[in-house]
Design a protein around this motif. Sequence first.
Motif, PDB file in Angstrom:
ATOM      1  N   VAL A 123      11.652  45.335   1.759  1.00  0.00           N
ATOM      2  CA  VAL A 123      11.747  43.903   1.512  1.00  0.00           C
ATOM      3  C   VAL A 123      10.398  43.251   1.775  1.00  0.00           C
ATOM      4  CG1 VAL A 123      12.887  41.753   2.205  1.00  0.00           C
ATOM      5  CG2 VAL A 123      14.158  43.921   2.243  1.00  0.00           C
ATOM      6  N   ARG A 152       8.719  39.542   2.192  1.00  0.00           N
ATOM      7  CA  ARG A 152       8.997  38.120   2.404  1.00  0.00           C
ATOM      8  C   ARG A 152       7.658  37.405   2.506  1.00  0.00           C
ATOM      9  NH1 ARG A 152      13.574  37.406   6.870  1.00  0.00           N
ATOM     10  NH2 ARG A 152      14.670  36.115   5.359  1.00  0.00           N
ATOM     11  N   LEU A 205      21.615  46.341  -3.316  1.00  0.00           N
ATOM     12  CA  LEU A 205      20.602  45.292  -3.390  1.00  0.00           C
ATOM     13  C   LEU A 205      21.241  43.924  -3.151  1.00  0.00           C
ATOM     14  CD1 LEU A 205      17.604  44.563  -4.320  1.00  0.00           C
ATOM     15  CD2 LEU A 205      18.661  44.134  -6.528  1.00  0.00           C
ATOM     16  N   GLU A 206      22.406  43.710  -3.736  1.00  0.00           N
ATOM     17  CA  GLU A 206      23.096  42.426  -3.599  1.00  0.00           C
ATOM     18  C   GLU A 206      23.461  42.137  -2.147  1.00  0.00           C
ATOM     19  OE1 GLU A 206      23.941  44.838  -5.830  1.00  0.00           O
ATOM     20  OE2 GLU A 206      23.102  43.858  -7.607  1.00  0.00           O
ATOM     21  N   ARG A 254      20.256  41.254  -0.242  1.00  0.00           N
ATOM     22  CA  ARG A 254      19.828  39.892  -0.583  1.00  0.00           C
ATOM     23  C   ARG A 254      20.723  38.845   0.094  1.00  0.00           C
ATOM     24  NH1 ARG A 254      16.361  38.885  -4.158  1.00  0.00           N
ATOM     25  NH2 ARG A 254      16.754  40.705  -5.461  1.00  0.00           N
ATOM     26  N   ALA A 299      19.667  36.058   2.957  1.00  0.00           N
ATOM     27  CA  ALA A 299      19.827  34.647   2.592  1.00  0.00           C
ATOM     28  C   ALA A 299      20.466  33.840   3.721  1.00  0.00           C
ATOM     29  CB  ALA A 299      20.659  34.537   1.321  1.00  0.00           C
ATOM     30  N   GLU A 359      15.261  30.983   5.704  1.00  0.00           N
ATOM     31  CA  GLU A 359      15.427  30.940   4.244  1.00  0.00           C
ATOM     32  C   GLU A 359      15.956  29.571   3.830  1.00  0.00           C
ATOM     33  OE1 GLU A 359      15.169  33.142   1.474  1.00  0.00           O
ATOM     34  OE2 GLU A 359      14.607  34.986   2.487  1.00  0.00           O
ATOM     35  N   THR A 418      12.384  35.355   0.593  1.00  0.00           N
ATOM     36  CA  THR A 418      12.399  36.766   0.230  1.00  0.00           C
ATOM     37  C   THR A 418      11.883  36.854  -1.200  1.00  0.00           C
ATOM     38  OG1 THR A 418      14.219  37.231   1.725  1.00  0.00           O
ATOM     39  CG2 THR A 418      13.851  38.807  -0.059  1.00  0.00           C
ATOM     40  N   ARG A 429      10.827  39.930  -2.755  1.00  0.00           N
ATOM     41  CA  ARG A 429      11.133  41.169  -3.473  1.00  0.00           C
ATOM     42  C   ARG A 429      11.941  42.107  -2.593  1.00  0.00           C
ATOM     43  NH1 ARG A 429       6.803  45.070  -6.581  1.00  0.00           N
ATOM     44  NH2 ARG A 429       8.345  46.045  -7.899  1.00  0.00           N
ATOM     45  N   ILE A 430      12.934  42.740  -3.192  1.00  0.00           N
ATOM     46  CA  ILE A 430      13.713  43.790  -2.526  1.00  0.00           C
ATOM     47  C   ILE A 430      13.780  44.966  -3.491  1.00  0.00           C
ATOM     48  CG2 ILE A 430      15.919  44.445  -1.498  1.00  0.00           C
ATOM     49  CD1 ILE A 430      16.476  41.492  -1.003  1.00  0.00           C
TER      50      ILE A 430
END
Length: 130
Positions: A38, A40, A95-96, A99, A103, A108, A115, A117-118
Motif C-alpha cells: 500500500v 499512501r 483488494l476491496e 481498501r 478507508a 483518510e 491511499t 495505490r494498493i
Amino acid sequence: MARTTTRKPKTAAAEAAPVASAPVIAAAPRPAAKLFCVTRSRGSAWDGSLAMEQQAEWPAHAAFMDGLERQGFVVVGGPLEDTPYLMLAVRAESLEVARARLAEDPWEAARIIETTRIVAWTLRLGAERI
C-alpha cells in the motif's frame, strides 16, 4: 550375600538419543489472506509546518493503525524518509477488503492522508518471516 550386576556400556547412539522428546506443536495456520503493498500520501489537509505526531487527529490515527497491526492486518509500515509517502504491507482477503479497512482511518476521512495505490504483492524473499 551381595549381588553383583554388570552394566552394558552405552553406545554413542544411545547416549545421543534424547531421553524424552517434547511434543511437536504445529504452528497456527496463517489466515487465507493475500499480501498487499500500500502506498499512501499526504493529503490536502496535511500541515507541512507540523511533524507527523502534531497533525490533527494524530491520537485517533495512531490508535487505529496500532489496532490494525495488533489484528495482523498491517504487517509492517511507516513513512518513507524525505518524501510525502508512507508504505504499508497488509494482509487482506481481497483488494476491496484492504481498501475498505484503510478507508476507516480517521486521517483518510479528514484528508490528512490518502491511499494512492494498493497492489497485490507476491513475496519471493523473506516470505517465511512474515
